[in-house]
Design a protein around this motif. Sequence first.
Motif, PDB file in Angstrom:
ATOM      1  N   TYR A   1      36.594  45.472  32.769  1.00 40.50           N
ATOM      2  CA  TYR A   1      37.464  44.996  33.855  1.00 40.50           C
ATOM      3  C   TYR A   1      36.813  43.859  34.642  1.00 40.50           C
ATOM      4  O   TYR A   1      37.434  42.808  34.870  1.00 40.50           O
TER       5      TYR A   1
ATOM      6  N   VAL B   1      42.651  49.671  32.467  1.00 39.57           N
ATOM      7  CA  VAL B   1      41.392  50.365  32.732  1.00 39.57           C
ATOM      8  C   VAL B   1      41.543  51.586  33.640  1.00 39.57           C
ATOM      9  O   VAL B   1      40.834  52.573  33.484  1.00 39.57           O
TER      10      VAL B   1
ATOM     11  N   HIS C   1      38.511  50.583  27.384  1.00 44.81           N
ATOM     12  CA  HIS C   1      38.303  49.777  28.581  1.00 44.81           C
ATOM     13  C   HIS C   1      37.702  50.602  29.716  1.00 44.81           C
ATOM     14  O   HIS C   1      37.949  51.800  29.841  1.00 44.81           O
TER      15      HIS C   1
END
Length: 260
Positions: free
Chosen positions: A70, A80, A65
């Motif tokens: 995000y 994240v 991530h």
Amino acid sequence: MIYVSRETFMVKIISINNQKGGVGKTTTAINFSASLAAIGYNILLIDFDPQGNTSSGISIKHKKHNIYTYITKKCNFKEVVQKSFIPGLSVLPSSIHLAAAEIEFSTIDKREYILKDVLEKEKKIFDYIIIDCPPSFGLLSLNALVAADSVLIPLQCEYYALSGLVALLDNISRIKKIYNKNLTIEGIILTMYDKRSALAKQIEDDVRQNLKSKVFKTVIPRNVKIAEAPSHGKPIMFYDLKCSGSIAYLELVKEFLEKK
């Protein structure tokens, strides 16, 4: 060490922006953020440039991530955000997928507010959020400026950088009128300054004469240690605390805080 009461401190989002590459934008994002964290502030550094140099320059590893997943809501904030090796400094790392985001987001309603909207819930846990922008003016930079309270502009003391500043200031003015009426210019930082260069001194004089108090008194010198530090994944103050570049960035943060 400075400690800030969360009851009295309002988070400030600062976009570090310049439409020209190679002016010290990413270097400033890293070292400005690290210096603030080092004196006790809680900082979130967002790498919003697809090149990802801010992330690598502070030893942040690539994981599943990132800022792209995000803002596309494929993960939550906790998935994240990464803590750096510097206490108080957290990072939202970049992704090469950001390069295609401008096309992907082009048909979305209110696409200029994507970053602002996702940060709204999380921003209150930080003192400052610093956004490193791409070296061009497109949807990513627009999102960063719409989300920001102010703009910090690194300016290399050369002719082409100065001409680009005019275009950037014009774009900031337009964004303020259309999208973000509260956007202000935090200041202009003269970077990669060579005191032996007559051209650098001439450009400095021109910028200070025309923009006056908007230009920081502190100047970031051309310094080999600043150039070396990213390859070691460290901000300059953690690579060589006593070099002229490290001292300059600490002085810049001091001047910034005194202007508040």
